[in-house]
Each structure stands twice: as structure tokens, then as C-alpha cells.
Write a protein that holds these residues in place. Structure first.
Motif, short mmCIF file in Angstrom:
data_model
loop_
_atom_site.label_atom_id
_atom_site.label_comp_id
_atom_site.label_asym_id
_atom_site.label_seq_id
_atom_site.Cartn_x
_atom_site.Cartn_y
_atom_site.Cartn_z
N VAL A 1 0.84 -1.20 0.00
CA VAL A 1 0.00 0.00 0.00
C VAL A 1 0.88 1.25 0.00
CG1 VAL A 1 -1.78 1.27 1.24
CG2 VAL A 1 -1.82 -1.24 1.21
N TYR A 2 0.56 2.17 -0.89
CA TYR A 2 1.36 3.38 -1.06
C TYR A 2 0.49 4.63 -0.88
CZ TYR A 2 4.52 0.00 -3.17
OH TYR A 2 5.32 -1.08 -3.39
N ASN A 3 1.05 5.63 -0.25
CA ASN A 3 0.40 6.93 -0.08
C ASN A 3 0.94 7.87 -1.16
OD1 ASN A 3 -0.53 9.45 0.66
ND2 ASN A 3 -0.10 9.20 2.83
N VAL A 4 0.12 8.16 -2.16
CA VAL A 4 0.56 8.97 -3.29
C VAL A 4 -0.12 10.33 -3.31
CG1 VAL A 4 1.23 7.02 -4.74
CG2 VAL A 4 -1.15 7.79 -4.76
N THR A 5 -0.58 10.78 -2.13
CA THR A 5 -1.29 12.05 -2.03
C THR A 5 -0.49 13.21 -2.60
OG1 THR A 5 -2.35 11.23 0.00
CG2 THR A 5 -2.49 13.59 -0.44
N ASP A 6 0.76 13.29 -2.23
CA ASP A 6 1.60 14.40 -2.71
C ASP A 6 2.14 14.14 -4.12
OD1 ASP A 6 1.29 15.82 -0.33
OD2 ASP A 6 2.96 14.76 0.63
N TRP A 7 2.30 12.87 -4.45
CA TRP A 7 2.91 12.52 -5.74
C TRP A 7 2.04 12.92 -6.92
CZ3 TRP A 7 6.86 12.02 -8.54
CH2 TRP A 7 6.87 11.27 -9.71
N ILE A 8 0.72 12.93 -6.76
CA ILE A 8 -0.14 13.24 -7.91
C ILE A 8 0.11 14.65 -8.44
CG2 ILE A 8 -1.97 11.63 -7.23
CD1 ILE A 8 -3.59 14.05 -6.29
N LYS A 9 0.66 15.52 -7.60
CA LYS A 9 0.92 16.89 -8.05
C LYS A 9 2.03 16.94 -9.08
CE LYS A 9 -0.35 18.52 -3.42
NZ LYS A 9 0.16 19.14 -2.16
N GLN A 10 2.90 15.94 -9.11
CA GLN A 10 4.01 15.94 -10.05
C GLN A 10 4.06 14.69 -10.92
OE1 GLN A 10 7.81 15.53 -7.87
NE2 GLN A 10 6.58 15.42 -5.99
N HIS A 11 3.02 13.86 -10.85
CA HIS A 11 2.97 12.64 -11.65
C HIS A 11 3.03 12.98 -13.14
CE1 HIS A 11 0.60 9.08 -13.37
NE2 HIS A 11 1.77 8.62 -13.01
N PRO A 12 3.99 12.43 -13.89
CA PRO A 12 4.14 12.76 -15.32
C PRO A 12 2.88 12.49 -16.13
CG PRO A 12 6.08 11.61 -14.53
CD PRO A 12 5.07 11.54 -13.42
N GLY A 13 2.09 11.50 -15.72
CA GLY A 13 0.87 11.18 -16.45
C GLY A 13 -0.34 11.98 -16.00
N GLY A 14 -0.12 12.96 -15.11
CA GLY A 14 -1.22 13.76 -14.62
C GLY A 14 -1.90 13.14 -13.42
N ASP A 15 -2.81 13.87 -12.83
CA ASP A 15 -3.47 13.39 -11.61
C ASP A 15 -4.67 12.50 -11.86
OD1 ASP A 15 -5.01 15.39 -12.71
OD2 ASP A 15 -5.34 16.49 -10.85
N ILE A 16 -5.30 12.64 -13.04
CA ILE A 16 -6.55 11.92 -13.32
C ILE A 16 -6.40 10.40 -13.24
CG2 ILE A 16 -8.32 11.45 -15.05
CD1 ILE A 16 -8.69 14.11 -13.73
N PRO A 17 -5.37 9.79 -13.87
CA PRO A 17 -5.28 8.32 -13.80
C PRO A 17 -5.19 7.79 -12.38
CG PRO A 17 -3.84 9.17 -15.53
CD PRO A 17 -4.33 10.36 -14.75
N ILE A 18 -4.42 8.47 -11.52
CA ILE A 18 -4.29 8.01 -10.13
C ILE A 18 -5.60 8.23 -9.38
CG2 ILE A 18 -3.01 8.25 -7.98
CD1 ILE A 18 -0.61 9.14 -9.54
N LEU A 19 -6.23 9.38 -9.58
CA LEU A 19 -7.50 9.66 -8.90
C LEU A 19 -8.56 8.64 -9.29
CD1 LEU A 19 -7.60 13.56 -9.21
CD2 LEU A 19 -7.51 12.25 -7.07
N ASN A 20 -8.55 8.21 -10.54
CA ASN A 20 -9.55 7.24 -11.00
C ASN A 20 -9.39 5.88 -10.34
OD1 ASN A 20 -10.71 9.10 -12.67
ND2 ASN A 20 -9.91 8.26 -14.57
N LEU A 21 -8.18 5.57 -9.88
CA LEU A 21 -7.92 4.29 -9.23
C LEU A 21 -7.66 4.45 -7.74
CD1 LEU A 21 -5.65 2.70 -11.99
CD2 LEU A 21 -8.01 2.08 -11.46
N ALA A 22 -8.02 5.58 -7.20
CA ALA A 22 -7.76 5.87 -5.78
C ALA A 22 -8.45 4.86 -4.87
CB ALA A 22 -8.25 7.27 -5.44
N GLY A 23 -7.73 4.42 -3.83
CA GLY A 23 -8.29 3.49 -2.87
C GLY A 23 -8.46 2.09 -3.40
N GLN A 24 -7.70 1.74 -4.43
CA GLN A 24 -7.86 0.43 -5.06
C GLN A 24 -6.52 -0.28 -5.24
OE1 GLN A 24 -10.49 -0.02 -8.48
NE2 GLN A 24 -10.92 2.16 -8.39
N GLU A 25 -6.63 -1.58 -5.56
CA GLU A 25 -5.50 -2.36 -6.00
C GLU A 25 -5.31 -2.06 -7.49
OE1 GLU A 25 -2.33 -4.56 -6.21
OE2 GLU A 25 -3.87 -4.92 -7.69
N ALA A 26 -4.14 -1.55 -7.88
CA ALA A 26 -3.98 -1.02 -9.24
C ALA A 26 -2.75 -1.59 -9.94
CB ALA A 26 -3.87 0.50 -9.16
#
Length: 439
Positions: free
Chosen positions: A30-55
């Protein structure tokens, strides 16, 4: 000695599904990517769409092996208690490993060089025909060649957005800005924003922006419920205007597609001048300025307004063939409502995707994206490899009793128009019901 690991359940993981508190699981860690989405090269949407899940499957699909080492920076110390791997996911992950060992993700062939040369040749003919000919037919042919070049440029930009087609990231970004912003007038930042969301949430009516075309198109009656678009952050209102347009969408589909490029220009400007965080905003705006310098100059090199208008319409109509293709890949496939689920990611890709069956001689025309399912499953795979792996994907789908839909370009058009007509008839019924009720 007992297990000293700390565990949380899938239900507990789901509670961390907000932008300000965002956890995901990859291979049971399990990873906490709360801060990482601000600089994720693929943008924040892909991570937000899978938030709280096994991905795990989505992570494997979009990231090279070098990305795994960065995950440790976000490890919470927790493991997913009820972590299980389905048989289809296990087979999919094995294929990813096999392809990586065979070097398929790095073997790009000579397609990029061929594309550069072909695009350069098409643009040369376009400019030569406009500037050095007085023939109306040559001018219209030049418009068609410009449309064809835009198609090929878009494929090149698409490839550079998914994997490195150049020797390093800097040159790759240069190709993205050149191919997208400078030559087509469509921002690579806008493309990444929408395209990454589409890949993760393939054919979700409320999460996939590629299905959210109200008020002009609706591929399913599910859109009649005025769903809330999580991508755009607003309601997709199915009002009287939408009912009218959708009621005739099987007739208006091709005419609207012919001028749909105008909408892409508008969407680009709306994003670049919005308050949303846009990577490389200045470069994107500069590239758009380049396009809106050379393109009007080319158009005004024509002798009169009749030819100018017809030239633009011809170029838009030809590149509209590509827009039709993108619709064929998904419009007639299965749709669903709700957040994409990481634990059935593979199944969602097969259900929501249609391939276009064509001969190898036509691969250049479709840019490899006729193998849409193969591309969705392995988005980092160079286009020259997609035909090679297609039989392997078919076998995997057959093994797990999953759909593998591949039809001719003509048949895919029939499927799409049939889907649009079905929704149109349902919308027409609602339209007449409203007329009879309210007068």
C-alpha cells in the motif's frame, strides 16, 4: 517466527480515495501517493480514477521497469490483507514480463524515421501546391494532403506520448510540442490530460472523456440520466437541446466529424488558459502560436475566399477519417457507469475496445491503432510490435472467455451507426414525450 507485517483490508484502503488522502495498492503493498499526484508525469486523473484500489495491472501497463524503484518512497508500511491475483491478471503480467525480456518495448523499428520522412513529403506537396499552382483542383488536393499529414502527425504525437520515440526525454518532448502544438494546433498537454484518463477508464460513461460528447452525441441511454462527469467536474446535462441533437445523431455523425477539429482547437485553448495546472504551459502556448501563424498564412495564400473555405473544409474532412476511426474503436463496445476498478482492469479493456481488421499494407494509414485492444493492454509497446502480439492477445482472450472484437472498417462503421441509431430512437421517444407533455 510470526508474520510482523502490518495489514489493512480492501475496505480500509477504499477510505483513502480522495485527492487530499490518496492511497493505492501495487502487488499487495500500500502506497500513499497524495503528494505525488501533483508531479505525476501522467497527470493526476489516472491516479485519482484508481484511488483506494489495487492497481497493479494499470501500473504495469503504463510504467517501465525503472518506475518500480520509486514506489518505495511512498510505502505506508501496510500490506493488503485480502490481496489476490486473478488467473487472467497473472497471465497478463507474465506476458508483460515476456515482452520486456524479448525487448519488444525497446524495439521501435524504423517507423519513426519513415513517419518523419512521409510527413515532410506531404507538407512539402501541400505548401508547393498552394503557393506555386493556380489550379483549383491542385489547391483542393493540397487541402486533402494537409489533412492526411495531420493524421500521420497525430499518430507520431500519440507514439511520443506513450513511449520514447527519440533518444531522450528532452528530444521526445520536442517532438510532442512540434507534432501536436506547432503542426496540428492541438496541445499535447490537452491530449495527455484526456488520453490518459481514457486509457484508465475505458468506456466508463462518467469517467471516460472520449464518450462525453453531449449535447451532440450519446452512445448509450445511460447518458440520458444527466450523469456527473468526474473528468470535467460538471454535469453532462441531457436537456431538450441534447434530446434534439441525439435524436438525429446517426444522420449527423459524419457531417459533425468533418468539422470536429474545431472543437479540439477550442478544447486546447480552454485548457491552456484555464486555472488548471498545465505541464509546460508556456511551451504549449508558444507551439499553438506557431500553428496559428503558419496555418492562416497558408490559407490566405489562396486566391479567394471560396477556395480558402473549401481548402480548410477539405483538410478537416480528410483528417476527420481519423476521428471516425477513434470513435469506431469504442462507440459500439460495452459501456458502464462508475469508477474503473483495478481488479478487473484487463476485462474492462477487452469489453470496451474494438479492433479494425485490415491488411499489413494499411498499417501506416491506421497508425497501428487498428490494434486498439493490443494498444490498450500494452500502451508502451511500439506500433510495429502490435501486429506481432495480436495472436497472443487473441489466445489469452480465448483462454479466459473474454471478447476479442475485430471487424473490418466498413463493419465497424455499421456497428457504430447502429449504436448511435439505437440511442437516437430512445432519445426521440423522450423528445416527443416532452413535446406532448408540455406542448
Amino acid at each position: 517466527m510470526g508474520d510482523s507485517k502490518k495489514y489493512i483490508t480492501a475496505e480500509e484502503l477504499k477510505k483513502h480515495n480522495k485527492r487530499e488522502d490518496l492511497w493505492i495498492s501495487v502487488q499487495g503493498k500500500v502506497y500513499n501517493v497524495t503528494d505525488w499526484i501533483k508531479q505525476h508525469p501522467g497527470g493526476d486523473i489516472p491516479i485519482l480514477n484508481l484511488a483506494g484500489q489495487e492497481a497493479t495491472d494499470a501500473f504495469i501497463a503504463f510504467h517501465p521497469g525503472t518506475a518500480w524503484k520509486h514506489l518505495d518512497n511512498f510505502f505506508t508500511g501496510y500490506y493488503l490483507q485480502d490481496y489476490e491475483v486473478s488467473e487472467v491478471s497473472r497471465d497478463y503480467r507474465k506476458l508483460c514480463v515476456d515482452f520486456a525480456k524479448a525487448g519488444l518495448f525497446e524495439k521501435k523499428g524504423h517507423g519513426v524515421m519513415y513517419s518523419f520522412c512521409f510527413i515532410g513529403f506531404l507538407l512539402f506537396l501541400t505548401f508547393y501546391g498552394v503557393i506555386f499552382s493556380n489550379s483549383f483542383l491542385i489547391h483542393m488536393l493540397s487541402g486533402a494532403l494537409l489533412g492526411l499529414s495531420w493524421m500521420q502527425i497525430s499518430y507520431l504525437g500519440h507514439d511520443s506520448g506513450h513511449y520514447l520515440i527519440m533518444t531522450n526525454k528532452g528530444f521526445n518532448k520536442m517532438v510532442q510540442i512540434m507534432s501536436g502544438n506547432c503542426l496540428t494546433g492541438i496541445s499535447i498537454a490537452w491530449w495527455k490530460w484526456t488520453h490518459n484518463a481514457h486509457h484508465v477508464a475505458c468506456n466508463s460513461l462518467d469517467y471516460d472523456p472520449d464518450l462525453q460528447h453531449l449535447p451532440v452525441f450519446a452512445v448509450s441511454s445511460g447518458l440520458f440520466k444527466s450523469l456527473n462527469s468526474t473528468f470535467y467536474g460538471r454535469e453532462l446535462t441531457f436537456d431538450s437541446l441534447a434530446k434534439f441533437f441525439v435524436s438525429y445523431q446517426h444522420f449527423t455523425f459524419y457531417p459533425i466529424i468533418c468539422v470536429s477539429r474545431v472543437n479540439l482547437f477550442v478544447q486546447t485553448l480552454l485548457l491552456l488558459f484555464s486555472r488548471r495546472k498545465v505541464p509546460d504551459r508556456f511551451l504549449n502556448i508558444l507551439g499553438i502560436m506557431v500553428f496559428w501563424t503558419w496555418f492562416p498564412l497558408l490559407v490566405f495564400a489562396l486566391p479567394n475566399w471560396t477556395e480558402r473555405v473549401l481548402f480548410v473544409l477539405t483538410s478537416f474532412a480528410v483528417t476527420g477519417i481519423q476521428h471516425v476511426q477513434f470513435c469506431l474503436n469504442h462507440f459500439a463496445a460495452d459501456v458502464y457507469v462508475g469508477q474503473p476498478k483495478g481488479n478487473d482492469w484487463f476485462e474492462k479493456q477487452t469489453a470496451g475496445t474494438i479492433d479494425i481488421d485490415c491488411s499489413p499494407q494499411m498499417d501506416w494509414f491506421f497508425g497501428g491503432l487498428q490494434f486498439q485492444l493490443e494498444h490498450h493492454l500494452f500502451p508502451r509497446l511500439p506500433r510495429c510490435q502490435l501486429r506481432k502480439i495480436s495472436p497472443i492477445v487473441q489466445e489469452l482472450c480465448k483462454k479466459h472467455n473474454l471478447p476479442y472484437k475485430s471487424v473490418s472498417f466498413f463493419e465497424a462503421n455499421r456497428w457504430t451507426i447502429r449504436t448511435l441509431r439505437t440511442a437516437a430512437m430512445q432519445a426521440r421517444g423522450l423528445l416527443w414525450e416532452a413535446v406532448n407533455t408540455h406542448g
